[in-house]
Structures are given as structure tokens and as C-alpha cells.
Design a protein around this motif. Structure first.
Motif, PDB file in Angstrom:
ATOM      1  N   UNK A   1      11.131  -5.747  -2.796  1.00 39.62           N
ATOM      2  CA  UNK A   1      11.839  -5.875  -1.522  1.00 39.62           C
ATOM      3  C   UNK A   1      12.939  -6.924  -1.584  1.00 39.62           C
ATOM      4  N   UNK A   2      12.915  -7.755  -2.628  1.00 36.02           N
ATOM      5  CA  UNK A   2      13.915  -8.815  -2.739  1.00 36.02           C
ATOM      6  C   UNK A   2      13.676  -9.927  -1.735  1.00 36.02           C
ATOM      7  N   UNK A   3      12.416 -10.161  -1.423  1.00 37.70           N
ATOM      8  CA  UNK A   3      12.085 -11.214  -0.461  1.00 37.70           C
ATOM      9  C   UNK A   3      12.302 -12.565  -1.122  1.00 37.70           C
ATOM     10  N   UNK A   4      13.048 -13.393  -0.463  1.00 39.23           N
ATOM     11  CA  UNK A   4      13.345 -14.729  -0.980  1.00 39.23           C
ATOM     12  C   UNK A   4      12.595 -15.765  -0.161  1.00 39.23           C
TER      13      UNK A   4
ATOM     14  N   UNK B   1       0.821  -1.207   0.000  1.00 43.88           N
ATOM     15  CA  UNK B   1       0.000   0.000   0.000  1.00 43.88           C
ATOM     16  C   UNK B   1       0.858   1.262   0.000  1.00 43.88           C
ATOM     17  N   UNK B   2       1.918   1.255   0.804  1.00 47.11           N
ATOM     18  CA  UNK B   2       2.784   2.433   0.899  1.00 47.11           C
ATOM     19  C   UNK B   2       3.514   2.729  -0.405  1.00 47.11           C
ATOM     20  N   UNK B   3       3.862   1.679  -1.139  1.00 43.31           N
ATOM     21  CA  UNK B   3       4.545   1.862  -2.419  1.00 43.31           C
ATOM     22  C   UNK B   3       3.576   2.118  -3.575  1.00 43.31           C
ATOM     23  N   UNK B   4       2.295   1.827  -3.346  1.00 39.78           N
ATOM     24  CA  UNK B   4       1.310   2.017  -4.405  1.00 39.78           C
ATOM     25  C   UNK B   4       1.349   0.924  -5.455  1.00 39.78           C
ATOM     26  N   UNK B   5       1.844  -0.256  -5.072  1.00 38.89           N
ATOM     27  CA  UNK B   5       1.869  -1.386  -6.004  1.00 38.89           C
ATOM     28  C   UNK B   5       0.485  -2.007  -6.121  1.00 38.89           C
ATOM     29  N   UNK B   6       0.122  -2.416  -7.332  1.00 40.65           N
ATOM     30  CA  UNK B   6      -1.176  -3.075  -7.518  1.00 40.65           C
ATOM     31  C   UNK B   6      -1.085  -4.565  -7.231  1.00 40.65           C
ATOM     32  N   UNK B   7       0.075  -5.163  -7.468  1.00 39.81           N
ATOM     33  CA  UNK B   7       0.236  -6.603  -7.264  1.00 39.81           C
ATOM     34  C   UNK B   7       1.223  -6.880  -6.140  1.00 39.81           C
ATOM     35  N   UNK B   8       0.853  -7.834  -5.293  1.00 38.51           N
ATOM     36  CA  UNK B   8       1.714  -8.232  -4.190  1.00 38.51           C
ATOM     37  C   UNK B   8       3.039  -8.794  -4.713  1.00 38.51           C
ATOM     38  N   UNK B   9       2.991  -9.466  -5.854  1.00 43.07           N
ATOM     39  CA  UNK B   9       4.212 -10.041  -6.441  1.00 43.07           C
ATOM     40  C   UNK B   9       5.242  -8.944  -6.752  1.00 43.07           C
TER      41      UNK B   9
END
Length: 197
Positions: free
Chosen positions: A181-184, A167-175
Motif C-alpha cells: 500500500x506504500x504506507x509511510x 486478508x483481501x490481498x491474500x498476504x501472509x505478512x502484514x509487512x
């Protein structure tokens, strides 16, 4: 010759908290009012460079008072994104507005070049290079997206709440947020291990 020769490609890392404090302290000591306002607002807003440089005074202030929160329509997506403006950022931005006697219709960071209404994203990138260099970091490794990623990476580390970051970044897709974020898989498993049912 390839376009990226002598450049580090891939994601730019976020700044660590002590690096943020170091840059902020240097800007305060040197009396760089514009740069301090730009730096603090970049961290708080989490905006892309193109959106940050195009902010008007009226977007974040009313009757000379900087608001606690603001909403900006993102150029890339056309969608609104809301962000908080912390007390120290309000003070820095307020000092900059007063110093330049900016009105609500003015761009917050006007260009010195008459042909341009506000600083360019390229100029913003050069300013970021200067900030990271002044504390001994390699400007090739960091960039304007480092500023965008700094606060959200800390929020994610402290809370593990990827939806809030989205939400803070304004992304439409969680992916998109996961990639950003580079979440692995290891990160996801570590979070999962902390939850017991």
C-alpha cells in the motif's frame, strides 16, 4: 542497454474512483462486453494478473448464475483468497458468459490463439494500457497491479483497516501489505492521531 530503459519502475499507482468510472463508462458505451467484464472483475477480485486470466466460469458461476463471492487459489502462494463480486460485475460477467455461451469448464477469458487456453498476462497488460490511455493517463505509469491495488487502496483510505486489506490481498505478512500500500510513517501517525484513549 538496461532492461528498464524508458520504463517507470516501482509501484504502479491505483486508479482513482473517477478514473474507474471513466473507464467503465467508455467500455459500456463502446459495447466492449469482454473488456467490461474483465475490468469489473479485476477491480472486485483484487487478483494478480496471472490468477485473473486463469479464472474459469465454474470458479465464479454455477448453473449460469454469477455468485456473490468466490474463492481462488493463488498461483504465487498456493493459498486461497476470497473476494466479493458486486452487482454490476455480476451483470457484466453474466453478459459475457451468455454472449460466448461459455460452460463452467471454460476459461472466463479464452484466448483467440488456439495454442493458448486463456488470454495471457501480457495480453492483459496490453488491455490495461489501452484502458488507461483511453482516459488520458500515461500507460507507462499504470499496469495490471494498478487494478489489483485500486479497491484495496480505497478500502484502506476509508477505514484504515490494514488487516482487512491484508486478508483481501491474500498476504501472509502484514509487512507485505504495508509495503504494497506504500504506507509511510506519516500515514501511520495520522491514523494514530485519530484514536484517543
Amino acid at each position: 542497454m538496461p532492461w528498464n530503459r524508458n520504463h517507470i519502475v516501482g509501484q504502479k499507482p491505483p486508479l482513482k474512483p473517477h478514473e474507474v468510472w471513466s473507464i467503465r463508462a467508455r467500455l459500456q458505451v463502446s459495447g466492449a462486453i469482454r473488456d467490461l467484464a474483465l475490468f469489473d472483475l479485476a477491480i472486485d477480485s483484487k487478483l494478480r494478473g496471472c490468477d485473473l486470466v486463469a479464472i474459469t466460469v465454474g470458479d465464479i458461476a454455477i448453473s449460469g448464475t454469477v455468485r456473490d463471492r468466490a474463492v481462488i487459489i493463488q498461483r504465487k502462494t498456493g493459498r486461497p483468497v476470497q473476494f466479493e463480486i458486486t452487482e454490476q460485475t455480476r451483470a457484466a460477467v453474466g453478459a459475457w458468459i451468455a454472449r460466448c455461451q461459455l460452460t463452467e469448464r471454460d476459461y472466463l477469458f479464452p484466448s483467440r490463439a488456439r495454442a493458448k487456453p486463456h488470454i495471457s498476462t501480457r495480453q492483459y497488460g496490453r488491455i490495461v494500457d489501452k484502458w488507461v490511455s483511453c482516459i488520458g493517463l500515461d500507460p507507462k505509469r499504470y499496469g495490471t497491479h494498478s487494478m489489483r491495488r485500486t479497491k484495496v487502496s480505497q478500502i484502506y483510505k476509508k477505514t484504515g483497516n490494514i488487516r482487512a486489506v491484508q486478508l483481501l490481498l491474500g498476504h501472509t505478512k502484514l509487512e507485505s501489505t504495508v509495503r504494497y500500500l506504500g504506507i509511510e510513517v506519516d500515514d501511520a501517525l495520522a491514523i494514530s492521531e485519530q484514536v484517543e484513549l
